[in-house]
Design an enzyme around this catalytic site. Structure first.
Site, PDB file in Angstrom:
ATOM      1  N   LYS A  29     -10.623   0.167  -2.003  1.00  0.00           N
ATOM      2  CA  LYS A  29     -10.434   0.020  -0.562  1.00  0.00           C
ATOM      3  C   LYS A  29     -10.659   1.346   0.158  1.00  0.00           C
ATOM      4  O   LYS A  29      -9.824   2.238   0.084  1.00  0.00           O
ATOM      5  CB  LYS A  29      -9.015  -0.504  -0.260  1.00  0.00           C
ATOM      6  CG  LYS A  29      -8.719  -0.627   1.240  1.00  0.00           C
ATOM      7  CD  LYS A  29      -7.314  -1.161   1.488  1.00  0.00           C
ATOM      8  CE  LYS A  29      -6.940  -1.093   2.963  1.00  0.00           C
ATOM      9  NZ  LYS A  29      -5.564  -1.587   3.230  1.00  0.00           N
ATOM     10  N   LYS A  37      -7.267   3.262  -3.103  1.00  0.00           N
ATOM     11  CA  LYS A  37      -7.638   3.306  -1.680  1.00  0.00           C
ATOM     12  C   LYS A  37      -7.834   4.763  -1.278  1.00  0.00           C
ATOM     13  O   LYS A  37      -7.109   5.640  -1.754  1.00  0.00           O
ATOM     14  CB  LYS A  37      -6.506   2.631  -0.898  1.00  0.00           C
ATOM     15  CG  LYS A  37      -6.582   2.669   0.607  1.00  0.00           C
ATOM     16  CD  LYS A  37      -5.413   1.876   1.196  1.00  0.00           C
ATOM     17  CE  LYS A  37      -5.230   2.137   2.674  1.00  0.00           C
ATOM     18  NZ  LYS A  37      -4.056   1.432   3.238  1.00  0.00           N
ATOM     19  N   ASP A  67       0.860  -1.190   0.000  1.00  0.00           N
ATOM     20  CA  ASP A  67       0.000   0.000   0.000  1.00  0.00           C
ATOM     21  C   ASP A  67       0.896   1.241   0.000  1.00  0.00           C
ATOM     22  O   ASP A  67       1.705   1.414   0.912  1.00  0.00           O
ATOM     23  CB  ASP A  67      -0.894   0.032   1.244  1.00  0.00           C
ATOM     24  CG  ASP A  67      -1.959  -1.071   1.262  1.00  0.00           C
ATOM     25  OD1 ASP A  67      -1.673  -2.186   0.774  1.00  0.00           O
ATOM     26  OD2 ASP A  67      -3.057  -0.823   1.800  1.00  0.00           O
TER      27      ASP A  67
END
Length: 300
Positions: A245, A209, A146
């Site tokens: 996400k 995300k 991430d």
């Protein structure tokens, strides 16, 4: 100079294919209507079980240590014995220096190891450092990475630097999933969120995300709505399915149901699995368990 101009034009040409001129008030109204009409029908045990299975169980604290991360991981191991009728979380998300600890401690099947990298949470470091951190995390056992976009470069219309970063980190990841965090609270407008979504996917993101959870506002339904619309448009144009996400500030089961509903209504049923939908949170795990089991549970 010409090459720089053609590269800059490449990103502008890409963005021109998408609807990026959005009105914030319109988005707010559409999201409010969607929540009011559709969320109640998704408030079921089945949906809550799926949401639990989509959690990236996260610990990103200054106070994290080898011992605390080991205990955190052991809870995930114990989950299968304590709740054999439920599917476990999707992943454990930690700082990269703890990847090896998680790998050596994790015993259950089907739970991935996710690491934040790339100068998380600000992304303010050298690209070489971002690449090295990503590579080290993968060597130590990370399945997923991430990272945060270079928000300052994006807001300065330097799409080339932002996209080059993502592209180089994705090349370092190879087959490992790269989740790209937009830090939507810092982007401020729906148009910026849409542009950052498109550029991140174009540069190689497997997931987009919302937030790091380190900056406010974190995830919002409006940001999620715009990002899911971007994923839908991108899929229609390229055939590529990109995951979504939300993370940061997911404090209640209802928050999770809102994000589930947005994904379901915009992207459809095929996105409702932990290959394409994740929730970045730690506090939600106990809340979902409590609602599924009908009693207060403080397992994690």
């Amino acid at each position: 100079m010409e090459e720089n101009n053609s590269t800059r034009n490449k990103y502008k040409t890409t963005l021109a294919k998408y609807k990026t001129n959005l009105n914030d008030a319109d988005i707010q109204a559409q999201v409010a209507t969607l929540i009011e009409k559709k969320v109640p029908e998704n408030n079921t045990e089945e949906v809550k079980k799926l949401l639990f299975n989509c959690i990236d169980l996260t610990t990103l604290n200054t106070t994290d240590s080898d011992e605390s991360v080991m205990r955190f991981t052991e809870k995930v191991n114990q989950f299968d014995d304590e709740f054999p009728d439920l599917k476990n979380v999707a992943a454990i998300c930690v700082y990269p220096n703890f990847a090896a600890i998680v790998k050596n401690t994790l015993e259950v099947e089907g739970v991935n190891i996710a690491c934040v990298a790339g100068g998380f949470p600000s992304s303010q470091t050298f690209t070489e450092i971002k690449i090295a951190e990503t590579a080290l995390a993968i060597v130590d056992g990370a399945d997923e990475i991430d990272i945060v976009i270079s928000v300052g470069q994006f807001l300065n219309n330097d799409y080339e630097t932002m996209c080059d970063d993502i592209q180089e980190i994705k090349e370092t990841c190879h087959d490992h999933h790269l989740k790209v965090i937009l830090e939507t609270g810092a982007l401020q407008t729906a148009s910026n969120i849409k542009k950052a979504s498109i550029l991140s996917m174009y540069a190689g993101a497997d997931f987009i995300k919302t937030s790091t959870g380190k900056q406010q506002p974190a995830a919002t339904p409006e940001a999620a709505y715009v990002m899911c619309e971007a994923i839908k448009e991108y899929h229609q144009k390229t055939g590529n399915k990109i995951g979504f996400k939300p993370a940061g500030g997911i404090n209640t089961v209802n928050d999770a149901l809102v994000y589930y509903t947005i994904v379901k209504e915009i992207l459809g049923e095929e996105w409702l699995n932990n290959k394409l939908f994740r929730l970045g949170t730690s506090r939600l795990a106990n809340l979902l368990l409590s609602e599924i089991k009908g009693e207060e549970i403080k397992f994690f």
